[in-house]
Write a protein that holds these residues in place. Sequence first.
Motif, PDB file in Angstrom:
ATOM      1  N   SER A 100       0.766  -1.274   0.111  1.00  0.00           N
ATOM      2  CA  SER A 100      -0.233  -0.184  -0.241  1.00  0.00           C
ATOM      3  C   SER A 100       0.917   1.376   0.072  1.00  0.00           C
ATOM      4  O   SER A 100       1.377   0.875   0.702  1.00  0.00           O
ATOM      5  CB  SER A 100      -1.295  -0.130   1.710  1.00  0.00           C
ATOM      6  OG  SER A 100      -2.016   1.040   1.495  1.00  0.00           O
ATOM      7  N   LYS A 101       0.794   1.806  -0.886  1.00  0.00           N
ATOM      8  CA  LYS A 101       0.776   3.058  -0.897  1.00  0.00           C
ATOM      9  C   LYS A 101       0.413   4.202  -0.594  1.00  0.00           C
ATOM     10  O   LYS A 101      -1.072   5.005  -1.007  1.00  0.00           O
ATOM     11  CB  LYS A 101       1.882   3.879  -2.027  1.00  0.00           C
ATOM     12  CG  LYS A 101       2.819   5.273  -2.557  1.00  0.00           C
ATOM     13  CD  LYS A 101       2.928   5.055  -3.874  1.00  0.00           C
ATOM     14  CE  LYS A 101       3.799   6.381  -4.415  1.00  0.00           C
ATOM     15  NZ  LYS A 101       2.653   7.543  -3.953  1.00  0.00           N
ATOM     16  N   SER A 102       0.527   5.634   0.183  1.00  0.00           N
ATOM     17  CA  SER A 102      -0.193   6.577   0.576  1.00  0.00           C
ATOM     18  C   SER A 102       0.092   7.847  -0.296  1.00  0.00           C
ATOM     19  O   SER A 102       1.044   7.847  -1.547  1.00  0.00           O
ATOM     20  CB  SER A 102      -0.835   7.029   1.779  1.00  0.00           C
ATOM     21  OG  SER A 102       1.076   7.921   1.454  1.00  0.00           O
ATOM     22  N   ALA A 103      -0.947   8.901  -0.567  1.00  0.00           N
ATOM     23  CA  ALA A 103      -0.781  10.004  -2.053  1.00  0.00           C
ATOM     24  C   ALA A 103      -0.129  11.082  -0.710  1.00  0.00           C
ATOM     25  O   ALA A 103       1.095  11.663  -1.805  1.00  0.00           O
ATOM     26  CB  ALA A 103      -2.050  10.682  -1.842  1.00  0.00           C
ATOM     27  N   ALA A 104       0.439  10.220   0.054  1.00  0.00           N
ATOM     28  CA  ALA A 104       1.707  11.232   0.580  1.00  0.00           C
ATOM     29  C   ALA A 104       3.005  10.861   0.772  1.00  0.00           C
ATOM     30  O   ALA A 104       3.974  10.889   0.685  1.00  0.00           O
ATOM     31  CB  ALA A 104       1.077  11.737   2.314  1.00  0.00           C
ATOM     32  N   GLY A 105       3.351   9.510   0.331  1.00  0.00           N
ATOM     33  CA  GLY A 105       4.011   9.094  -0.197  1.00  0.00           C
ATOM     34  C   GLY A 105       4.217   7.863   0.590  1.00  0.00           C
ATOM     35  O   GLY A 105       5.773   7.319   0.463  1.00  0.00           O
ATOM     36  N   SER A 106       4.245   7.652   1.494  1.00  0.00           N
ATOM     37  CA  SER A 106       4.003   6.760   2.720  1.00  0.00           C
ATOM     38  C   SER A 106       3.949   5.332   2.160  1.00  0.00           C
ATOM     39  O   SER A 106       2.793   5.311   1.959  1.00  0.00           O
ATOM     40  CB  SER A 106       4.265   6.809   4.387  1.00  0.00           C
ATOM     41  OG  SER A 106       3.644   7.332   3.877  1.00  0.00           O
ATOM     42  N   SER A 107       4.669   4.022   2.550  1.00  0.00           N
ATOM     43  CA  SER A 107       4.720   2.551   2.189  1.00  0.00           C
ATOM     44  C   SER A 107       4.489   2.247   3.169  1.00  0.00           C
ATOM     45  O   SER A 107       5.247   2.335   4.139  1.00  0.00           O
ATOM     46  CB  SER A 107       5.494   2.774   0.799  1.00  0.00           C
ATOM     47  OG  SER A 107       5.225   3.228  -0.402  1.00  0.00           O
ATOM     48  N   LEU A 108       3.208   0.553   2.619  1.00  0.00           N
ATOM     49  CA  LEU A 108       3.937  -0.337   4.091  1.00  0.00           C
ATOM     50  C   LEU A 108       3.407  -1.954   2.694  1.00  0.00           C
ATOM     51  O   LEU A 108       2.814  -1.556   1.484  1.00  0.00           O
ATOM     52  CB  LEU A 108       2.708  -0.097   4.899  1.00  0.00           C
ATOM     53  CG  LEU A 108       1.182  -0.573   4.608  1.00  0.00           C
ATOM     54  CD1 LEU A 108       0.523  -1.947   4.483  1.00  0.00           C
ATOM     55  CD2 LEU A 108       0.264   0.352   5.085  1.00  0.00           C
ATOM     56  N   ALA A 109       4.568  -2.766   3.717  1.00  0.00           N
ATOM     57  CA  ALA A 109       4.334  -4.139   3.242  1.00  0.00           C
ATOM     58  C   ALA A 109       4.081  -5.136   4.233  1.00  0.00           C
ATOM     59  O   ALA A 109       4.727  -5.080   4.947  1.00  0.00           O
ATOM     60  CB  ALA A 109       5.299  -4.115   2.129  1.00  0.00           C
ATOM     61  N   THR A 110       3.214  -5.789   3.916  1.00  0.00           N
ATOM     62  CA  THR A 110       2.967  -6.989   5.282  1.00  0.00           C
ATOM     63  C   THR A 110       2.497  -7.764   4.196  1.00  0.00           C
ATOM     64  O   THR A 110       2.363  -8.837   2.760  1.00  0.00           O
ATOM     65  CB  THR A 110       1.185  -6.752   5.078  1.00  0.00           C
ATOM     66  OG1 THR A 110       0.882  -5.118   6.114  1.00  0.00           O
ATOM     67  CG2 THR A 110       1.139  -8.091   6.590  1.00  0.00           C
ATOM     68  N   ILE A 111       3.369  -8.974   5.139  1.00  0.00           N
ATOM     69  CA  ILE A 111       4.027  -9.878   4.536  1.00  0.00           C
ATOM     70  C   ILE A 111       4.553 -11.096   5.918  1.00  0.00           C
ATOM     71  O   ILE A 111       3.969 -10.901   6.533  1.00  0.00           O
ATOM     72  CB  ILE A 111       6.179 -10.277   4.105  1.00  0.00           C
ATOM     73  CG1 ILE A 111       6.448  -8.897   3.308  1.00  0.00           C
ATOM     74  CG2 ILE A 111       6.498 -11.598   4.114  1.00  0.00           C
ATOM     75  CD1 ILE A 111       6.064  -9.048   1.715  1.00  0.00           C
ATOM     76  N   HIS A 112       3.846 -12.472   4.938  1.00  0.00           N
ATOM     77  CA  HIS A 112       3.111 -13.682   5.692  1.00  0.00           C
ATOM     78  C   HIS A 112       4.304 -14.711   4.881  1.00  0.00           C
ATOM     79  O   HIS A 112       3.343 -15.193   3.781  1.00  0.00           O
ATOM     80  CB  HIS A 112       2.038 -13.507   5.724  1.00  0.00           C
ATOM     81  CG  HIS A 112       2.263 -15.432   6.677  1.00  0.00           C
ATOM     82  ND1 HIS A 112       1.234 -16.616   6.160  1.00  0.00           N
ATOM     83  CD2 HIS A 112       1.746 -15.240   7.982  1.00  0.00           C
ATOM     84  CE1 HIS A 112       1.177 -17.067   7.499  1.00  0.00           C
ATOM     85  NE2 HIS A 112       1.116 -16.627   8.651  1.00  0.00           N
ATOM     86  N   MET A 113       4.776 -15.725   5.381  1.00  0.00           N
ATOM     87  CA  MET A 113       5.659 -16.881   4.627  1.00  0.00           C
ATOM     88  C   MET A 113       4.654 -18.483   5.289  1.00  0.00           C
ATOM     89  O   MET A 113       4.294 -18.254   6.879  1.00  0.00           O
ATOM     90  CB  MET A 113       6.979 -17.082   4.520  1.00  0.00           C
ATOM     91  CG  MET A 113       7.465 -15.930   3.910  1.00  0.00           C
ATOM     92  SD  MET A 113       9.558 -16.149   4.294  1.00  0.00           S
ATOM     93  CE  MET A 113       9.201 -14.851   5.249  1.00  0.00           C
TER      94      MET A 113
END
Length: 147
Positions: free
Chosen positions: A88-101
């Motif tokens: 996910s990426k916000s309009a303000a530029g911060s991003s997140l990633a959620t990972i599950h193995m």
Amino acid sequence: MASEVRNRQPLWNQGLSDLADQCTDAKACDAPELAVRLFELISASPAMLRDHLGTATDRRAFLAHVGNGATECALLDLCGDKTSFVLSKSAAGSSLATIHMDGSGDEVTFFANSIALAMIGALAAALSQTKLVPKRPSRSVGRRFLH
């Protein structure tokens, strides 16, 4: 205490933890270099970890993606078939990633300045927390009858 625990970690594991820490404050332009570092750490890790990740990415293909400005594509290839993720990426530029193995327990969510950095951080953090337990060979247990 944390440094004591960290000193007992294998080098590849400590390297993954350090890499995740670097991604927290890194700039988007640092992502290609950090992605290559992630690839090198995974390549140097035990085969059980690579099997756990489920990846078979070849170095030449990975570097070609990164060299052509497609770091996110290289990282998606690295995820393998045993990894679930949400980006996910916000309009303000911060991003997140959620990972599950698969089989690793909890998912890891990582926030960073770009999608690529969030992916690198989440993958590095998730892999550094993976407990490598060798699969025991199955053995048949026979019954013994006493007369």
